[in-house]
Design a protein around this motif. Structure first.
Motif, PDB file in Angstrom:
ATOM      1  N   SER A 118      -3.847  -7.473   3.298  1.00  0.00           N
ATOM      2  CA  SER A 118      -3.087  -7.870   2.114  1.00  0.00           C
ATOM      3  C   SER A 118      -2.540  -9.285   2.223  1.00  0.00           C
ATOM      4  O   SER A 118      -2.160  -9.874   1.225  1.00  0.00           O
ATOM      5  CB  SER A 118      -1.920  -6.910   1.901  1.00  0.00           C
ATOM      6  N   GLY A 119      -2.485  -9.821   3.436  1.00  0.00           N
ATOM      7  CA  GLY A 119      -2.002 -11.185   3.588  1.00  0.00           C
ATOM      8  C   GLY A 119      -0.497 -11.327   3.528  1.00  0.00           C
ATOM      9  O   GLY A 119       0.008 -12.425   3.346  1.00  0.00           O
ATOM     10  N   VAL A 120       0.246 -10.244   3.645  1.00  0.00           N
ATOM     11  CA  VAL A 120       1.702 -10.385   3.620  1.00  0.00           C
ATOM     12  C   VAL A 120       2.278 -10.488   5.028  1.00  0.00           C
ATOM     13  O   VAL A 120       3.484 -10.603   5.187  1.00  0.00           O
ATOM     14  CB  VAL A 120       2.395  -9.214   2.889  1.00  0.00           C
ATOM     15  N   LEU A 121       1.413 -10.450   6.049  1.00  0.00           N
ATOM     16  CA  LEU A 121       1.940 -10.462   7.415  1.00  0.00           C
ATOM     17  C   LEU A 121       2.822 -11.683   7.698  1.00  0.00           C
ATOM     18  O   LEU A 121       3.866 -11.535   8.333  1.00  0.00           O
ATOM     19  CB  LEU A 121       0.784 -10.380   8.416  1.00  0.00           C
ATOM     20  N   PRO A 122       2.458 -12.860   7.227  1.00  0.00           N
ATOM     21  CA  PRO A 122       3.365 -13.997   7.471  1.00  0.00           C
ATOM     22  C   PRO A 122       4.752 -13.738   6.912  1.00  0.00           C
ATOM     23  O   PRO A 122       5.753 -14.085   7.553  1.00  0.00           O
ATOM     24  CB  PRO A 122       2.681 -15.154   6.738  1.00  0.00           C
ATOM     25  N   ILE A 123       4.812 -13.121   5.737  1.00  0.00           N
ATOM     26  CA  ILE A 123       6.126 -12.817   5.156  1.00  0.00           C
ATOM     27  C   ILE A 123       6.876 -11.850   6.059  1.00  0.00           C
ATOM     28  O   ILE A 123       8.072 -12.001   6.322  1.00  0.00           O
ATOM     29  CB  ILE A 123       5.945 -12.231   3.749  1.00  0.00           C
ATOM     30  N   GLY A 164       0.794  -9.774  13.806  1.00  0.00           N
ATOM     31  CA  GLY A 164      -0.408  -8.971  14.030  1.00  0.00           C
ATOM     32  C   GLY A 164      -0.420  -8.280  15.373  1.00  0.00           C
ATOM     33  O   GLY A 164      -1.364  -7.579  15.719  1.00  0.00           O
ATOM     34  N   ALA A 165       0.641  -8.472  16.152  1.00  0.00           N
ATOM     35  CA  ALA A 165       0.695  -7.843  17.469  1.00  0.00           C
ATOM     36  C   ALA A 165       1.361  -6.483  17.333  1.00  0.00           C
ATOM     37  O   ALA A 165       2.491  -6.279  17.755  1.00  0.00           O
ATOM     38  CB  ALA A 165       1.464  -8.729  18.437  1.00  0.00           C
ATOM     39  N   THR A 210       1.866 -17.806  19.975  1.00  0.00           N
ATOM     40  CA  THR A 210       0.461 -18.055  19.683  1.00  0.00           C
ATOM     41  C   THR A 210       0.196 -18.108  18.187  1.00  0.00           C
ATOM     42  O   THR A 210      -0.812 -18.644  17.769  1.00  0.00           O
ATOM     43  CB  THR A 210      -0.429 -16.969  20.311  1.00  0.00           C
ATOM     44  N   SER A 211       1.082 -17.555  17.386  1.00  0.00           N
ATOM     45  CA  SER A 211       0.760 -17.575  15.954  1.00  0.00           C
ATOM     46  C   SER A 211       1.505 -18.677  15.197  1.00  0.00           C
ATOM     47  O   SER A 211       0.916 -19.348  14.371  1.00  0.00           O
ATOM     48  CB  SER A 211       1.017 -16.214  15.315  1.00  0.00           C
ATOM     49  N   PHE A 212       2.783 -18.867  15.460  1.00  0.00           N
ATOM     50  CA  PHE A 212       3.497 -19.885  14.688  1.00  0.00           C
ATOM     51  C   PHE A 212       4.684 -20.373  15.508  1.00  0.00           C
ATOM     52  O   PHE A 212       5.651 -19.643  15.727  1.00  0.00           O
ATOM     53  CB  PHE A 212       3.962 -19.278  13.364  1.00  0.00           C
ATOM     54  N   VAL A 213       4.622 -21.609  15.939  1.00  0.00           N
ATOM     55  CA  VAL A 213       5.590 -22.098  16.923  1.00  0.00           C
ATOM     56  C   VAL A 213       7.035 -22.103  16.400  1.00  0.00           C
ATOM     57  O   VAL A 213       7.942 -21.673  17.108  1.00  0.00           O
ATOM     58  CB  VAL A 213       5.165 -23.486  17.438  1.00  0.00           C
ATOM     59  N   THR A 245      -4.645 -14.057  22.642  1.00  0.00           N
ATOM     60  CA  THR A 245      -5.184 -14.570  23.892  1.00  0.00           C
ATOM     61  C   THR A 245      -4.288 -15.698  24.370  1.00  0.00           C
ATOM     62  O   THR A 245      -3.915 -16.581  23.610  1.00  0.00           O
ATOM     63  CB  THR A 245      -6.612 -15.113  23.689  1.00  0.00           C
ATOM     64  N   ALA A 246      -3.931 -15.600  25.599  1.00  0.00           N
ATOM     65  CA  ALA A 246      -3.110 -16.650  26.179  1.00  0.00           C
ATOM     66  C   ALA A 246      -3.567 -16.849  27.626  1.00  0.00           C
ATOM     67  O   ALA A 246      -3.951 -15.881  28.298  1.00  0.00           O
ATOM     68  CB  ALA A 246      -1.638 -16.270  26.148  1.00  0.00           C
ATOM     69  N   SER A 247      -3.504 -18.074  28.059  1.00  0.00           N
ATOM     70  CA  SER A 247      -3.913 -18.348  29.442  1.00  0.00           C
ATOM     71  C   SER A 247      -2.868 -17.790  30.393  1.00  0.00           C
ATOM     72  O   SER A 247      -1.728 -17.492  29.989  1.00  0.00           O
ATOM     73  CB  SER A 247      -4.049 -19.858  29.652  1.00  0.00           C
ATOM     74  N   ALA A 248      -3.281 -17.632  31.632  1.00  0.00           N
ATOM     75  CA  ALA A 248      -2.363 -17.086  32.636  1.00  0.00           C
ATOM     76  C   ALA A 248      -1.138 -17.980  32.753  1.00  0.00           C
ATOM     77  O   ALA A 248      -0.004 -17.498  32.846  1.00  0.00           O
ATOM     78  CB  ALA A 248      -3.073 -16.959  33.975  1.00  0.00           C
TER      79      ALA A 248
END
Lengths: 208, 97, 494, 639
Positions: free
Chosen positions: D278-283, D327-328, D408-411, D501-504
């Motif tokens: 639905s695209g409301v996740l940012p909200i 999304g996590a 990782t999604s929005f600083v 995904t994130a580096s160690a």
């Protein structure tokens, strides 16, 4: 029966119908404007009689007859009886007819209502002429035709009216009955007199 | 025909005006009778228009109904006057918002 | 080929049996009351006779389920729609009668008259539900109305009672005039008085009756809008509900309402109505919105329980109107809504009747203070009724609202449905206020004492169980309601 | 796989318990209602464990049960269909497990109540409806549970009906919740309208949403999210939760911390695919982060012990929604789980404190209680540190996961979240210090009478404390436990989850920053609450309006240090603004404004119409009829 359509000149018929119609309206106006209940009853009587003339002109003498019988004979008398019973006219005429709804509003509203309806009938509807005389004469408005229809097509309604009158009679007799057994005036109710006075005062305040 | 219907509507409106304007309960009931009479007139008019008996039969039964209703109404007015002393709509003030 | 249908189809008298039984019972009760009205035992006997009449009418109607038929020149139309609504009204009346089983002492005066008027009124209601002709419909409405006027004034020594009845009568008679005028115009526009055949006349070059049709519908809507209690024709509802003795209020809020909705559904879903469906939908949609908003908002500020329920009943009329204007699935949803509304409203009024058994009428909200602590079962039942009014899941009210609102959404009335949901949120405040009051501890002085009577237990238990059943397993009833109303829908969707 | 028996064993006992206790409780021996209540939840817990174990042996990790059709309104058929997938199973464990402990605790807490059968009946009813919510296989069924828990919450908040304010709080909670439910219902309707199904299993198919318009889908998502904000106390519908603290403390622990308020998070997880599409996740993420921040600032200055915890709950729920919005999903659910432990623990311990102090809830009149209440104090400390995110405790691990997702999604959201974490540690430090450390501010007479709570109350505290410390180890970061990492995440496998995904190095950096933030917050608290305590005490000792004194106190902070001035002053102002909005909107506008206006208008109308309203009513008939006729004629006649 006495006057059947077509047996008098058409011009006279229409003149009579206009006169009777005006009479009916005049009677109704008397009802609305009469300062006393007695005159209002008389206004109703005028309306009823004029309407029954219209019914005759509309080739419905039976209903005209019943109208006179029931209304002039019963309803108006009943009203008069109640007016006398409550002795309204002698002691107090309605001091001011100015009710809570202003004249302008009431007249304007009902007039608008009337105008809308009349516009609908006059300008928007193309009504058929009264059914062709052949049809009209084929179903003579005799007591017989009405009786047959009443008891064949409208049997249930006919019976229902009986039930209605029973219910009305029970309700009316019960409600108007003065001295019920085992009843006492509700003590929870406020004393009527001061209440009424207060209401009158309130109404008086609003009048100016 | 239109004329009769206009008459019917006029009587109906005047009756309604009476109910709205008058404070006397009896006059209000009489006005309602005028309204019912207007309706009965319409029935008879349409009966004439179609040349059928139906409307007239309905009219007859409606007269009976009107009479019955007025009887109950008068009974209530009598009961009301017994309690409150006058048949005045302004005396109906026990039930409020 | 005709023989089997003739044999299996109901005989004419069978169709009219239920009202007939009721009228006869009413006469018997009346006669008995005329000659003997002394002791409580005698009153109990007459009540049982009346209940028996209701039961017989119920059975007579049940017979007709799924056996549609018409008789008496089409004046009686016993299709499933009529039978369903008739059954509902009969059950409602029976429940009310059951509820006053233990109250022979309180309503001493006018006992016989009240019973016979109630039975006559029910006969009128059945006539409305099963009417096949305009005149029969009108007369049915008149019978039930005139009986209701009488019933409202039953406590004729109480100012409120008489005043409520008088207001009800003046406005009701006015509405009857509108109704009769509408019927006259409908007859004028179509040339027939049969509801099923009520179709617009053929348009000819020199003939146009459209205006008559519209006038007919307008007048009919005023008359019927009055009977269902839609804003702005609702004004009699609070007065009559408050003025009438409480059991009578329960009767008016349930059985009479069923009849009113049966009538409006019947008349909207005629060929005449569906020919102008868009206009009717707009008008009724506006009425629905007004009704929902006003009913709920005014209910918020009421202090009298009966008056509050009256406004709440107006609000529910608004919700149901949403179903009326939704041809696809709406009428069925309205029938189901009525089925879920009737037990709750009767139950709520009956709780009031029960707690005031030994005393004067208790009807202020404050009178409920502490009730649930003193009488947990009564309190619990009341909680269920209130929750059903709100539309909380598991109660019938939820399923009913879901059905009506989803029908409205289905028919494109998303905004109205949203308004309905918003308003049912608002309604939470006053319904829960009742619950809150009931749990406040208070030394109430005048509630009934002693154990609940059998009739009272029966009615409350029935209402609660029905509500829960309609909430949990509404399947059968919902299907039945939708099926019963399908012919109406087909007419509109054609 | 069908397994109706399992579902019945989970769901029925609490309902039966509620029924039996509610109906017969008055005639039972004194302690039996409580014991019965605990027993039924224990049965549910056992069955939940059984279901959890069974899931591992079942193909597709899915158990379901179908108890027939509920109702069918074309085009919709709704069945009594329950399903137990890993997500539901996990929530069931949390609900019945924590629920059981709180039930046990309640036996001790409620023993002074004259009649507690109503309490246990409602608590059982709540557990049952919450389990219904969790196990529901479609939205309407979930809505049953959704409404049911709201109702129980209402009943339990207003448990002490004697108190008008408390009863009002109950109504407020229910009302605000209903506003959310309104969104939920409209969302369901729109969903039916757009897609025609409300089954969770069907809604987990991403393909289903491809043909639906973006706007409609977004509307559905927003409506459902509005439902979630109502139940989970997010902006704009958070204001009921602090008021809900009027209820008994076990209620706060069970309903307003551990279970019901997480229903919104659970719903988002349940409908993960829908929300992702639905695209409301940012909200969702923004609302979550904003709520977390504002609630934390308000917790800083709150003086009521339970309300601090309530604001903290709102804040932590914000964290959960932040995770969901990124999304996590599994991170959000993970936090639900750890939060259930430590927040339930905090509430129960707070209840133990309040119990010991005979109803005192003002933290300014506490202090030094650790000596008197060793078990309560220790467990509270553990819970508080877990909440603050002390490294190696459960809160640290779950919060770190959320912060990682946010980064990782929005600083900017991540920065806000770190700031919130700092504030969290600060208010925890302040709270713990003011209640348990320092010199006591309790009067000597009362001080002497302070006693540790009975074992039936401290027992659950100890168990929960163990949980709060260790519960996080089911989901270790990847960098720490390479192969055994993220057990929970893999078990849950929520549909629609976005891989992070994130580096160690990034993971390690995150862990370190989280730890630093926690210590930083605690240090702040130490600096500004502990060091200034003497002045605080002196000020409060003076007679006079406490509010003015407190304001003066705050003014002093303004002078003292720029940082605290910014934090406390700003927070105070923010809190003021929020309170103001709350007051303005809910109390002034809704209650006094609208209703008051209504009453006044009605009053006027009554006065005007009092005499002979019948005529006015008749006028309505005529005018309404005229309007209808006019409309019909105008609209239908072709001009």
């Amino acid at each position: 029966m006495i006057v059947l359509e077509g047996s008098i000149p058409a011009a006279l018929t229409s003149l009579l119908s206009v006169v009777a119609g005006l009479g009916a309206i005049a009677g109704a106006l008397v009802v609305v404007t009469a300062p006393r209940a007695f005159r209002a009853v008389m206004g109703l009587l005028i309306t009823v009689v004029c309407l029954s003339i219209e019914y005759v002109l509309l080739a419905a003498p039976v209903i005209a007859f019943i109208q006179i019988l029931v209304y002039a004979g019963a309803v108006v008398v009943l009203f008069l009886f109640v007016v006398m019973l409550l002795d309204l006219d002698g002691s107090r005429a309605e001091s001011s007819s100015r009710g809570p709804v202003r004249w302008e509003w009431a007249i304007g509203g009902t007039a608008a209502f009337f105008m809308i309806g009349v516009c609908g009938i006059y300008y928007l509807a193309k009504l058929p002429a009264p059914a062709a005389p052949a049809v009209s004469e084929a179903t003579p408005d005799g007591v017989q035709a009405i009786g047959v229809t009443l008891l064949r097509d409208y049997l249930v309604s006919f019976e229902a009216v009986a039930v209605f009158l029973l219910a009305a009679a029970v309700a009316a007799i019960y409600v108007a009955h003065a001295h019920g057994r085992g009843e006492k005036a509700d003590p929870a109710e406020p004393d009527p007199a001061p209440e009424a006075g207060a209401a009158g005062a309130a109404a008086g305040k609003e009048a100016p | 025909m239109s004329g009769y219907l206009a008459l019917s509507l006029a009587l109906f409106s005047i009756g309604a005006l009476g109910v709205v304007l008058r404070r006397n309960l009896l006059v209000m009931l009489i006005s309602i009778e005028v309204m019912l009479n207007a309706a009965i007139l319409a029935l008879v008019v349409f009966s004439r228009m179609y040349g059928s008996v139906d409307g007239r039969v309905m009219g007859i039964l409606a007269i009976a109904v009107a009479a019955g209703e007025v009887a109950v109404g008068l009974a209530l007015v009598i009961a009301f006057v017994r309690l409150r002393g006058r048949p005045d709509a302004t005396a109906m003030d026990l039930l409020k918002w | 080929m005709l023989a089997p249908t003739f044999l299996t189809g109901p005989a004419p008298l069978e169709l009219a049996l239920a009202p007939l039984v009721l009228v006869i019972t009413a006469c018997v009760v009346l006669a008995a009351a005329l000659f003997r009205r002394g002791s409580e035992e005698e009153r109990l006997v007459t009540l049982l006779v009346a209940l028996g009449g209701c039961a017989m009418a119920f059975l007579a109607l049940l017979q007709l389920l799924d056996r549609p038929g018409e008789a008496f020149a089409g004046e009686i139309q016993a299709d499933n729609f009529g039978v369903y609504t008739g059954l509902l009204a009969t059950v409602a009346t029976g429940l009310v009668l059951l509820g006053v089983l233990g109250h022979t002492r309180r309503y001493g005066a006018g006992w016989g008259e009240a019973l016979s008027l109630m039975l006559l009124s029910l006969a009128g209601i059945l006539l409305v539900c099963m009417a096949g002709g305009l005149l029969a419909l009108f007369l049915g409405i008149e019978i039930l109305s005139v009986a209701a006027y009488g019933l409202t004034a039953l406590t004729r020594r109480r100012g409120r009672s008489v005043e409520g009845a008088l207001r009800y009568l003046i406005l009701g008679a006015m509405a009857s005039a509108f109704l009769l005028m509408g019927i006259a115009f409908a007859y004028g526009a179509t040339g027939t008085t049969s509801i099923a055949a009520l179709a617009p006349a053929q348009k000819l070059a020199h003939l146009d009756l459209t205006a008559l049709e519209l006038l007919a519908l307008g007048f009919l809507l005023v008359g019927l809008g009055f009977k269902i209690g839609a804003v702005p024709f609702h004004t009699w509802v609070p007065d009559a509900y408050e003025g009438a003795p409480t059991p009578i209020t329960g009767f008016m809020a349930s059985a009479v309402k069923v009849a009113a909705f049966a009538a409006i559904l019947r008349l909207v879903y005629t060929p005449l109505g569906t020919a102008h469906l868009a206009g009717l939908q707009n008008v009724l949609g506006v009425l629905a919105a007004l009704t929902m908003v006003l009913g709920n908002l005014v209910a918020l500020v009421q202090t009298n329980f009966k008056r509050m329920l009256a406004y709440s009943s107006i609000a529910h009329t608004g919700y149901m109107l949403l179903g009326v204007i939704s041809p696809a699935g709406g009428p069925g949803a309205v029938l189901f809504y009525l089925a879920a509304y009737v037990p709750a409203v009767i139950g709520a009024f009956m709780v009031l009747v029960i707690i005031g058994r030994d005393t004067e009428d208790l009807e202020e909200l404050g009178d409920l203070r502490g009730l649930a602590r003193e009488h947990p079962a009564l309190g619990l039942a009341m909680v269920v009724f209130m929750l059903s009014f709100i539309g909380v899941p598991v109660t019938g009210g939820f399923t009913a609202k879901l059905a009506v609102f989803s029908a409205a959404v289905d028919n494109g009335y998303v905004l109205l449905a949203v308004l309905g949901i918003v308003m049912s949120v608002v309604s939470v405040a006053y319904y829960l206020n009742v619950v809150r009051l009931m749990y406040i501890p208070a030394a109430q002085r005048s509630w009934y004492r002693g154990p609940a009577r059998i009739g009272e237990r029966a009615i409350l238990a029935t209402a609660v169980v029905v509500l829960l059943v309609l909430g949990l397993v509404p399947g059968e009833v919902l299907e039945g309601a939708l099926d019963a109303a399908r012919p109406l829908e087909l007419l509109a969707l054609k | 796989m069908d397994n109706p028996i399992l579902f019945l064993t989970i769901l029925l006992p609490p309902f039966l318990g509620a029924l039996v206790i509610g109906l017969t409780g008055r005639y039972l021996p004194r302690k039996l209602p409580g014991i019965l209540g605990c027993a039924t939840v224990l049965v549910s817990l056992a069955a939940s464990i059984r279901g959890f174990v069974d899931l591992h042996h079942v193909e597709g990790a899915l158990l379901e049960a179908d108890f027939g059709v509920w109702f069918a309104v074309a085009p919709l058929t709704v069945r009594f269909h329950f399903l137990l997938d890993p997500l539901a199973s996990f929530m069931t464990l949390v609900v019945s497990g924590v629920g059981f402990l709180i039930h046990v605790y309640s036996i001790g807490y409620m023993r002074h109540e004259a009649r507690d059968e109503r309490f246990f009946s409602f608590m059982n009813l709540f557990t049952g409806t919450m389990l219904t919510l969790v196990l529901a296989g479609n939205l309407p069924l979930m809505f049953i549970g959704w409404e049911g828990v709201g109702l129980c919450s209402y009943l339990l908040i207003g448990y002490w009906f004697t108190d008008g304010a408390k009863a009002a709080a109950g109504i407020k909670a229910f009302l605000v919740n209903r506003i959310g439910d309104l969104g939920f219902l409209i969302g369901i309707f729109l969903l039916v309208h757009a897609i025609g199904t409300v089954d969770f299993q069907a809604l987990a198919q991403p393909a289903l949403f491809e043909s639906v318009g973006a706007g409609l889908l977004c509307g559905i998502g927003l409506c459902l999210f509005l439902g979630a904000t109502g139940k989970s106390a997010q902006i704009p519908l958070y204001m009921w939760l602090p008021d809900a603290m009027a209820g008994p403390t076990p209620v706060s622990a069970l309903i307003h911390a551990a279970t019901m308020v997480t229903a919104g998070v659970y719903m988002v997880g349940r409908l993960g695919v829908l929300f992702a599409a639905s695209g409301v996740l940012p909200i969702v993420a923004v609302v979550g982060a904003a709520t977390a921040f504002f609630a934390a600032t308000m917790a800083l200055t709150e003086r009521d012990l339970k309300k601090v915890l309530a604001y903290s709950t709102v804040s932590q729920l914000g964290f959960m929604f932040l995770a969901m919005g990124c999304g996590a999903y599994s991170a959000g659910i993970f936090h639900v789980y750890t939060h259930a432990f430590f927040k339930a623990l905090l509430f129960l311990a707070a209840g133990s404190v309040i119990h010991a102090l005979h109803g005192e809830q003002d933290i300014r009149r506490m202090g030094g209680l650790l000596r008197k209440l060793p078990v309560t104090g220790t467990t509270f400390l553990i819970g508080g540190l877990a909440l603050a995110g002390l490294p190696l405790l459960s809160g640290y691990l779950s919060k770190d996961e959320i912060l990682l997702a946010a980064r990782t999604s929005f600083v900017p959201l991540w920065l806000l979240a770190e700031l919130t974490a700092l504030l969290t540690a600060a208010y925890v430090g302040r709270l713990v210090w003011l209640v348990f450390f320092g010199k006591t501010r309790i009067e000597a007479a009362a001080w002497a009478g302070v006693r540790e709570s009975p074992p039936v109350m401290t027992g659950p505290l100890v168990v929960l404390a163990a949980g709060a410390a260790l519960a996080g180890y089911v989901n270790l970061p990847h960098v720490v436990a390479h192969e055994g990492a993220a057990l929970l995440k893999r078990f849950l496998a929520i549909a629609g989850e976005q891989a992070i995904t994130a580096s160690a190095a990034a993971e390690v950096a995150g862990l370190v920053v989280s730890g630093l933030v926690c210590f930083g917050g605690l240090a702040l608290a130490y600096g500004f609450v502990v060091r200034r305590r003497a002045q605080l005490h002196a000020r409060l000792a003076r007679p006079g309006a406490l509010g003015r004194l407190h304001a003066l106190l705050l003014a002093k902070y303004f002078v003292d240090g720029f940082c605290m001035r910014y934090l406390a002053g700003g927070a105070r102002k923010l809190a003021g603004v929020v309170h103001f909005l709350d007051e303005l909107f809910v109390d002034a506008f809704l209650v006094r404004g609208v209703f008051g206006l209504l009453v006044r208008i009605l009053g006027e109308a009554t006065r005007l119409l009092q005499a002979g309203r019948v005529q006015a009513y008749g006028m309505a008939l005529v005018l309404g009829g005229a309007a209808m006729l006019l409309y019909l004629l105008l609209s239908e006649i072709p001009w």
